[in-house]
Structure formats: C-alpha cells, structure tokens
Design a protein around this motif. Sequence first.
Motif, PDB file in Angstrom:
ATOM      1  N   THR A   1       0.842  -1.191   0.000  1.00  0.00           N
ATOM      2  CA  THR A   1       0.000   0.000   0.000  1.00  0.00           C
ATOM      3  C   THR A   1       0.878   1.242   0.000  1.00  0.00           C
ATOM      4  O   THR A   1       2.064   1.188   0.291  1.00  0.00           O
ATOM      5  CB  THR A   1      -0.917   0.026   1.231  1.00  0.00           C
ATOM      6  OG1 THR A   1      -0.124   0.139   2.396  1.00  0.00           O
ATOM      7  CG2 THR A   1      -1.787  -1.214   1.289  1.00  0.00           C
ATOM      8  N   ASP A   2       0.251   2.341  -0.274  1.00  0.00           N
ATOM      9  CA  ASP A   2       0.935   3.622  -0.269  1.00  0.00           C
ATOM     10  C   ASP A   2       1.259   4.044   1.161  1.00  0.00           C
ATOM     11  O   ASP A   2       0.687   3.522   2.112  1.00  0.00           O
ATOM     12  CB  ASP A   2       0.021   4.673  -0.911  1.00  0.00           C
ATOM     13  CG  ASP A   2       0.709   5.479  -1.987  1.00  0.00           C
ATOM     14  OD1 ASP A   2       1.947   5.520  -1.988  1.00  0.00           O
ATOM     15  OD2 ASP A   2       0.001   6.076  -2.810  1.00  0.00           O
ATOM     16  N   PHE A   4       0.506   6.856   2.441  1.00  0.00           N
ATOM     17  CA  PHE A   4      -0.666   7.576   2.935  1.00  0.00           C
ATOM     18  C   PHE A   4      -1.716   7.611   1.838  1.00  0.00           C
ATOM     19  O   PHE A   4      -1.415   7.396   0.672  1.00  0.00           O
ATOM     20  CB  PHE A   4      -0.334   8.988   3.406  1.00  0.00           C
ATOM     21  CG  PHE A   4       0.633   9.764   2.550  1.00  0.00           C
ATOM     22  CD1 PHE A   4       0.314  10.154   1.259  1.00  0.00           C
ATOM     23  CD2 PHE A   4       1.874  10.122   3.052  1.00  0.00           C
ATOM     24  CE1 PHE A   4       1.208  10.878   0.481  1.00  0.00           C
ATOM     25  CE2 PHE A   4       2.771  10.846   2.286  1.00  0.00           C
ATOM     26  CZ  PHE A   4       2.436  11.228   0.997  1.00  0.00           C
ATOM     27  N   SER A   5      -2.957   7.857   2.226  1.00  0.00           N
ATOM     28  CA  SER A   5      -4.020   7.959   1.226  1.00  0.00           C
ATOM     29  C   SER A   5      -4.634   9.352   1.189  1.00  0.00           C
ATOM     30  O   SER A   5      -5.275   9.714   0.221  1.00  0.00           O
ATOM     31  CB  SER A   5      -5.095   6.898   1.468  1.00  0.00           C
ATOM     32  OG  SER A   5      -5.598   6.975   2.776  1.00  0.00           O
ATOM     33  N   HIS A  58      -3.474   7.349   6.429  1.00  0.00           N
ATOM     34  CA  HIS A  58      -4.392   6.407   5.785  1.00  0.00           C
ATOM     35  C   HIS A  58      -5.808   6.787   6.189  1.00  0.00           C
ATOM     36  O   HIS A  58      -6.078   7.059   7.357  1.00  0.00           O
ATOM     37  CB  HIS A  58      -4.084   4.967   6.192  1.00  0.00           C
ATOM     38  CG  HIS A  58      -2.825   4.460   5.561  1.00  0.00           C
ATOM     39  ND1 HIS A  58      -2.792   4.023   4.261  1.00  0.00           N
ATOM     40  CD2 HIS A  58      -1.566   4.366   6.032  1.00  0.00           C
ATOM     41  CE1 HIS A  58      -1.550   3.671   3.961  1.00  0.00           C
ATOM     42  NE2 HIS A  58      -0.796   3.872   5.012  1.00  0.00           N
ATOM     43  N   LYS A  59      -6.717   6.802   5.218  1.00  0.00           N
ATOM     44  CA  LYS A  59      -8.073   7.296   5.470  1.00  0.00           C
ATOM     45  C   LYS A  59      -8.789   6.531   6.576  1.00  0.00           C
ATOM     46  O   LYS A  59      -9.636   7.088   7.261  1.00  0.00           O
ATOM     47  CB  LYS A  59      -8.895   7.329   4.196  1.00  0.00           C
ATOM     48  CG  LYS A  59      -9.063   6.011   3.505  1.00  0.00           C
ATOM     49  CD  LYS A  59      -9.773   6.177   2.178  1.00  0.00           C
ATOM     50  CE  LYS A  59      -9.661   4.890   1.386  1.00  0.00           C
ATOM     51  NZ  LYS A  59      -9.866   5.100  -0.015  1.00  0.00           N
ATOM     52  N   ASN A  60      -8.426   5.273   6.810  1.00  0.00           N
ATOM     53  CA  ASN A  60      -9.067   4.535   7.893  1.00  0.00           C
ATOM     54  C   ASN A  60      -8.505   4.904   9.270  1.00  0.00           C
ATOM     55  O   ASN A  60      -8.936   4.373  10.277  1.00  0.00           O
ATOM     56  CB  ASN A  60      -9.007   3.021   7.657  1.00  0.00           C
ATOM     57  CG  ASN A  60      -7.599   2.504   7.477  1.00  0.00           C
ATOM     58  OD1 ASN A  60      -6.685   3.277   7.202  1.00  0.00           O
ATOM     59  ND2 ASN A  60      -7.428   1.209   7.617  1.00  0.00           N
ATOM     60  N   HIS A  61      -7.536   5.832   9.312  1.00  0.00           N
ATOM     61  CA  HIS A  61      -6.974   6.307  10.585  1.00  0.00           C
ATOM     62  C   HIS A  61      -7.340   7.765  10.861  1.00  0.00           C
ATOM     63  O   HIS A  61      -6.760   8.390  11.745  1.00  0.00           O
ATOM     64  CB  HIS A  61      -5.452   6.180  10.589  1.00  0.00           C
ATOM     65  CG  HIS A  61      -4.979   4.768  10.545  1.00  0.00           C
ATOM     66  ND1 HIS A  61      -3.672   4.429  10.369  1.00  0.00           N
ATOM     67  CD2 HIS A  61      -5.647   3.602  10.651  1.00  0.00           C
ATOM     68  CE1 HIS A  61      -3.551   3.118  10.362  1.00  0.00           C
ATOM     69  NE2 HIS A  61      -4.735   2.593  10.523  1.00  0.00           N
ATOM     70  N   THR A 106      -5.894  12.992  -2.324  1.00  0.00           N
ATOM     71  CA  THR A 106      -6.025  11.572  -2.019  1.00  0.00           C
ATOM     72  C   THR A 106      -5.297  10.750  -3.082  1.00  0.00           C
ATOM     73  O   THR A 106      -5.091  11.210  -4.204  1.00  0.00           O
ATOM     74  CB  THR A 106      -7.502  11.133  -1.969  1.00  0.00           C
ATOM     75  OG1 THR A 106      -8.120  11.438  -3.212  1.00  0.00           O
ATOM     76  CG2 THR A 106      -8.254  11.833  -0.846  1.00  0.00           C
ATOM     77  N   SER A 133       1.501   6.657  -6.224  1.00  0.00           N
ATOM     78  CA  SER A 133       1.114   7.989  -5.792  1.00  0.00           C
ATOM     79  C   SER A 133       2.032   9.022  -6.429  1.00  0.00           C
ATOM     80  O   SER A 133       3.246   8.854  -6.434  1.00  0.00           O
ATOM     81  CB  SER A 133       1.240   8.081  -4.271  1.00  0.00           C
ATOM     82  OG  SER A 133       1.175   9.416  -3.864  1.00  0.00           O
TER      83      SER A 133
END
Length: 165
Positions: A1-2, A4-5, A58-61, A106, A133
Amino acid sequence: TDIFSCFKAVHVDIDKLLHKGVPIDPGLVHVFPDSPPHFNGIGLVETGGKINVAMGFHKNHKDKIAKELFSTDPQVVADYFRKTFKPFTLPYDEVGEQWVKQEWSTTGMVYCNFYHSLKMRAVIMGDAAHATSPSIGQGMNTALADAVAFDRLLDEHHDDLDKAL
C-alpha cells in the motif's frame, strides 16, 4: 500500500531548514514516519533549492489525526508542527499558511485485469501497470524497472515475444 491515502504538501526553501545534523541530500527521498503522530511523510528535493514535504495518513486512521491538522487557522497548524514535527525544523508559520490554503489530496490504487496480450502483442508497463502515488516520485522508476525486467525476459527467450510473455 501507499504510505498515505490523504495528504497535503508544502514547498520549503532548503536554506530555511535546520537539519539537526542530517543534511538534506538532493539525491535521496527523505522519509518521515510517524511525524507528526499517525502521519507519514516524504521529502523530495525540487529544483530551485526547495524541498517538497508531503505528509498524510491512511483514510481509515482519520479519527487518530490531531484536529489541529484540519484547522483553517495557519497559526494553529504552525504551532502543532512546531510541537510534533521532529525530522528537522521547518519555517512553521510559512508551512501553516501553505497548509490551510490547500484541500486534502487523495491517492488510490489502479488494478489491471491483465498486463499483456499475446493476441494484441502488447505489454502494459510503468504507471499503466501499477500506478503509484504522484507524491512519491516513483512513476518513472517503475517504468524503468519494468523495461529492464522485460528486456531480461526477451534476452532469456532469444527475443521470442510469445515465450517472454
């Protein structure tokens, strides 16, 4: 994964940084894990004596991110970075001004159904095959790595495209 998102980036004159003993090397990607907390960052040296410092999460954080980083007040953002950004000393007021003047960017992932077609005699490489990204500057690097790997396969199979694929 990246790394950050969701992210923002600031552009800072390298001469304005206090390096804390670590020089800013123009040939390197500078990585800032967990600085500020729950954020990851990277620094890419630009032309004109500047460094692009991109920082995000990360968007889930999102629920773990300090509310100061969502503030529209540049002084609130500057004070937060002053307390939490450890890799080097930034021109905090300038960073706060840049930070609040931009929206969050994003990133996303691109997936291909297939990467080659014998029928079409085509190969997908580089960003088309695995987009990265734009904040990490790896698009050309992946394209070159793909080309090298494909060249090795062609050499190994004596330029027989069907076998190489």
